[in-house]
Design a protein around this motif. Sequence first.
Motif, PDB file in Angstrom:
ATOM      1  N   ALA A  42      14.756   0.388  14.794  1.00 54.99           N
ATOM      2  CA  ALA A  42      15.946  -0.170  15.446  1.00 54.99           C
ATOM      3  C   ALA A  42      17.096  -0.323  14.460  1.00 54.99           C
ATOM      4  CB  ALA A  42      15.609  -1.523  16.083  1.00 54.99           C
ATOM      5  N   VAL A  43      16.786  -0.711  13.223  1.00 60.47           N
ATOM      6  CA  VAL A  43      17.830  -0.859  12.207  1.00 60.47           C
ATOM      7  C   VAL A  43      18.371   0.510  11.827  1.00 60.47           C
ATOM      8  CG1 VAL A  43      18.284  -1.557   9.807  1.00 60.47           C
ATOM      9  CG2 VAL A  43      16.980  -3.069  11.341  1.00 60.47           C
ATOM     10  N   GLY A  44      17.480   1.481  11.700  1.00 62.02           N
ATOM     11  CA  GLY A  44      17.901   2.848  11.417  1.00 62.02           C
ATOM     12  C   GLY A  44      17.922   3.187   9.937  1.00 62.02           C
ATOM     13  N   PRO A  45      18.630   4.272   9.596  1.00 67.51           N
ATOM     14  CA  PRO A  45      18.662   4.721   8.195  1.00 67.51           C
ATOM     15  C   PRO A  45      19.151   3.605   7.276  1.00 67.51           C
ATOM     16  CG  PRO A  45      19.700   6.331   9.630  1.00 67.51           C
ATOM     17  CD  PRO A  45      19.425   5.118  10.477  1.00 67.51           C
ATOM     18  N   GLY A  46      18.558   3.552   6.117  1.00 66.77           N
ATOM     19  CA  GLY A  46      18.938   2.523   5.159  1.00 66.77           C
ATOM     20  C   GLY A  46      18.067   1.290   5.230  1.00 66.77           C
ATOM     21  N   PHE A  47      17.141   1.233   6.205  1.00 61.79           N
ATOM     22  CA  PHE A  47      16.235   0.080   6.288  1.00 61.79           C
ATOM     23  C   PHE A  47      15.431   0.010   5.005  1.00 61.79           C
ATOM     24  CE2 PHE A  47      12.132  -1.868   7.128  1.00 61.79           C
ATOM     25  CZ  PHE A  47      12.487  -3.019   7.797  1.00 61.79           C
ATOM     26  N   LEU A  48      15.346  -1.184   4.427  1.00 61.53           N
ATOM     27  CA  LEU A  48      14.581  -1.406   3.212  1.00 61.53           C
ATOM     28  C   LEU A  48      13.777  -2.686   3.387  1.00 61.53           C
ATOM     29  CD1 LEU A  48      14.004  -0.526   0.263  1.00 61.53           C
ATOM     30  CD2 LEU A  48      15.932  -1.962  -0.418  1.00 61.53           C
ATOM     31  N   LEU A  49      12.472  -2.564   3.343  1.00 64.51           N
ATOM     32  CA  LEU A  49      11.591  -3.714   3.521  1.00 64.51           C
ATOM     33  C   LEU A  49      11.532  -4.510   2.231  1.00 64.51           C
ATOM     34  CD1 LEU A  49       9.521  -5.245   5.275  1.00 64.51           C
ATOM     35  CD2 LEU A  49       7.776  -3.684   4.357  1.00 64.51           C
ATOM     36  N   MET A  50      11.797  -5.800   2.330  1.00 62.87           N
ATOM     37  CA  MET A  50      11.713  -6.696   1.178  1.00 62.87           C
ATOM     38  C   MET A  50      10.527  -7.618   1.410  1.00 62.87           C
ATOM     39  SD  MET A  50      14.660  -9.247  -0.195  1.00 62.87           S
ATOM     40  CE  MET A  50      14.666  -9.842  -1.864  1.00 62.87           C
ATOM     41  N   GLN A  51       9.536  -7.470   0.558  1.00 64.44           N
ATOM     42  CA  GLN A  51       8.360  -8.326   0.632  1.00 64.44           C
ATOM     43  C   GLN A  51       7.949  -8.670  -0.793  1.00 64.44           C
ATOM     44  OE1 GLN A  51       5.401  -6.019   2.719  1.00 64.44           O
ATOM     45  NE2 GLN A  51       5.408  -4.408   1.204  1.00 64.44           N
ATOM     46  N   ASP A  52       7.101  -9.675  -0.934  1.00 68.12           N
ATOM     47  CA  ASP A  52       6.690 -10.045  -2.286  1.00 68.12           C
ATOM     48  C   ASP A  52       5.441  -9.262  -2.690  1.00 68.12           C
ATOM     49  OD1 ASP A  52       4.588 -11.343  -0.996  1.00 68.12           O
ATOM     50  OD2 ASP A  52       5.522 -13.314  -1.157  1.00 68.12           O
ATOM     51  N   ASN A  53       4.826  -9.670  -3.766  1.00 64.33           N
ATOM     52  CA  ASN A  53       3.657  -8.957  -4.271  1.00 64.33           C
ATOM     53  C   ASN A  53       2.343  -9.585  -3.826  1.00 64.33           C
ATOM     54  OD1 ASN A  53       4.863  -6.807  -5.679  1.00 64.33           O
ATOM     55  ND2 ASN A  53       5.400  -8.170  -7.362  1.00 64.33           N
ATOM     56  N   ALA A  54       2.337 -10.232  -2.686  1.00 63.38           N
ATOM     57  CA  ALA A  54       1.084 -10.764  -2.155  1.00 63.38           C
ATOM     58  C   ALA A  54       0.091  -9.603  -2.022  1.00 63.38           C
ATOM     59  CB  ALA A  54       1.322 -11.425  -0.802  1.00 63.38           C
ATOM     60  N   ARG A  55      -1.165  -9.884  -2.256  1.00 64.90           N
ATOM     61  CA  ARG A  55      -2.165  -8.813  -2.245  1.00 64.90           C
ATOM     62  C   ARG A  55      -2.128  -7.936  -0.997  1.00 64.90           C
ATOM     63  NH1 ARG A  55      -7.525 -11.113  -5.256  1.00 64.90           N
ATOM     64  NH2 ARG A  55      -6.668 -10.849  -7.338  1.00 64.90           N
ATOM     65  N   PRO A  56      -2.050  -8.530   0.200  1.00 66.29           N
ATOM     66  CA  PRO A  56      -2.005  -7.644   1.377  1.00 66.29           C
ATOM     67  C   PRO A  56      -0.784  -6.716   1.368  1.00 66.29           C
ATOM     68  CG  PRO A  56      -2.515  -9.884   2.036  1.00 66.29           C
ATOM     69  CD  PRO A  56      -2.133  -9.937   0.590  1.00 66.29           C
ATOM     70  N   HIS A  57       0.334  -7.178   0.840  1.00 65.99           N
ATOM     71  CA  HIS A  57       1.557  -6.366   0.826  1.00 65.99           C
ATOM     72  C   HIS A  57       1.423  -5.142  -0.072  1.00 65.99           C
ATOM     73  CE1 HIS A  57       4.073 -10.243   1.753  1.00 65.99           C
ATOM     74  NE2 HIS A  57       3.204  -9.965   2.695  1.00 65.99           N
ATOM     75  N   VAL A  58       0.744  -5.307  -1.197  1.00 60.90           N
ATOM     76  CA  VAL A  58       0.665  -4.222  -2.178  1.00 60.90           C
ATOM     77  C   VAL A  58      -0.629  -3.415  -2.080  1.00 60.90           C
ATOM     78  CG1 VAL A  58       2.250  -5.363  -3.767  1.00 60.90           C
ATOM     79  CG2 VAL A  58      -0.219  -5.746  -3.999  1.00 60.90           C
ATOM     80  N   ALA A  59      -1.480  -3.771  -1.155  1.00 58.34           N
ATOM     81  CA  ALA A  59      -2.746  -3.048  -0.991  1.00 58.34           C
ATOM     82  C   ALA A  59      -2.482  -1.592  -0.625  1.00 58.34           C
ATOM     83  CB  ALA A  59      -3.597  -3.722   0.082  1.00 58.34           C
ATOM     84  N   GLY A  60      -3.362  -0.740  -1.086  1.00 61.68           N
ATOM     85  CA  GLY A  60      -3.211   0.694  -0.846  1.00 61.68           C
ATOM     86  C   GLY A  60      -3.073   1.050   0.619  1.00 61.68           C
ATOM     87  N   VAL A  61      -3.854   0.411   1.486  1.00 65.11           N
ATOM     88  CA  VAL A  61      -3.804   0.736   2.913  1.00 65.11           C
ATOM     89  C   VAL A  61      -2.419   0.437   3.493  1.00 65.11           C
ATOM     90  CG1 VAL A  61      -4.734  -1.490   3.689  1.00 65.11           C
ATOM     91  CG2 VAL A  61      -5.066   0.543   5.091  1.00 65.11           C
ATOM     92  N   CYS A  62      -1.778  -0.618   3.014  1.00 68.87           N
ATOM     93  CA  CYS A  62      -0.439  -0.965   3.508  1.00 68.87           C
ATOM     94  C   CYS A  62       0.617  -0.067   2.884  1.00 68.87           C
ATOM     95  CB  CYS A  62      -0.145  -2.434   3.233  1.00 68.87           C
ATOM     96  SG  CYS A  62      -1.209  -3.538   4.192  1.00 68.87           S
ATOM     97  N   GLN A  63       0.485   0.211   1.599  1.00 69.09           N
ATOM     98  CA  GLN A  63       1.428   1.126   0.947  1.00 69.09           C
ATOM     99  C   GLN A  63       1.357   2.511   1.586  1.00 69.09           C
ATOM    100  OE1 GLN A  63       3.729   0.103  -1.434  1.00 69.09           O
ATOM    101  NE2 GLN A  63       2.929  -1.840  -0.695  1.00 69.09           N
ATOM    102  N   GLN A  64       0.145   2.950   1.910  1.00 70.58           N
ATOM    103  CA  GLN A  64      -0.026   4.257   2.552  1.00 70.58           C
ATOM    104  C   GLN A  64       0.603   4.255   3.939  1.00 70.58           C
ATOM    105  OE1 GLN A  64      -1.479   7.062   1.010  1.00 70.58           O
ATOM    106  NE2 GLN A  64      -0.384   7.990   2.723  1.00 70.58           N
ATOM    107  N   PHE A  65       0.433   3.168   4.687  1.00 72.52           N
ATOM    108  CA  PHE A  65       1.033   3.059   6.011  1.00 72.52           C
ATOM    109  C   PHE A  65       2.552   3.174   5.921  1.00 72.52           C
ATOM    110  CE2 PHE A  65       3.108   0.631   9.355  1.00 72.52           C
ATOM    111  CZ  PHE A  65       2.565   1.208  10.486  1.00 72.52           C
ATOM    112  N   LEU A  66       3.150   2.421   5.003  1.00 72.46           N
ATOM    113  CA  LEU A  66       4.605   2.464   4.842  1.00 72.46           C
ATOM    114  C   LEU A  66       5.070   3.870   4.465  1.00 72.46           C
ATOM    115  CD1 LEU A  66       5.183  -0.920   2.977  1.00 72.46           C
ATOM    116  CD2 LEU A  66       5.689  -0.412   5.382  1.00 72.46           C
ATOM    117  N   GLN A  67       4.351   4.499   3.566  1.00 73.39           N
ATOM    118  CA  GLN A  67       4.709   5.861   3.159  1.00 73.39           C
ATOM    119  C   GLN A  67       4.596   6.825   4.337  1.00 73.39           C
ATOM    120  OE1 GLN A  67       2.527   7.296  -0.233  1.00 73.39           O
ATOM    121  NE2 GLN A  67       3.341   9.362  -0.038  1.00 73.39           N
TER     122      GLN A  67
END
Length: 150
Positions: A42-67
């Motif tokens: 909905a936001v469109g081009p330029g969307f940038l997710l800002m999250q901290d380094n909590a373990r679930p945020h940086v886990a491979g499964v989540c990083q892969q999903f975002l990618q």
Amino acid sequence: MVWGGISLGGRTALHVLARGSLTAIRYRDEILRPLVRPYAGAVGPGFLLMQDNARPHVAGVCQQFLQDEGIDAMDWPARSPDLNPIEHIWDIMSRSIHQRHVAPQTVQELADALVQVWEEIPQETIRHLIRSMPRRCREVIQARGGHTHY
């Protein structure tokens, strides 16, 4: 535990997580897939997710999903000052709940009150917090990572 996303133009629904801890799989399945992915679209081009380094945020499964979804996430250095504007929103919400004449008596009443408070926060308050980011970053740099009034 609750999760919500904000931007200059709006916000996601506030998600109240049911019992249990937030795992990477829960984060992907309850937050990233149903909330972040459509909001990014909905936001469109330029969307940038800002999250901290909590373990679930940086886990491979989540990083892969975002990618896989083409969602860019901001790099967040370890032990960095927490400048995320959402932290101010959580503070606003906490103060609002504590100022109520009748405090929530159950977990469900608390969840309902949090959703109500979330929806009542003026969008201008959110815009002001987001627009303050350059100034806040300058202050942290000037303080060499030390204390600022934020």
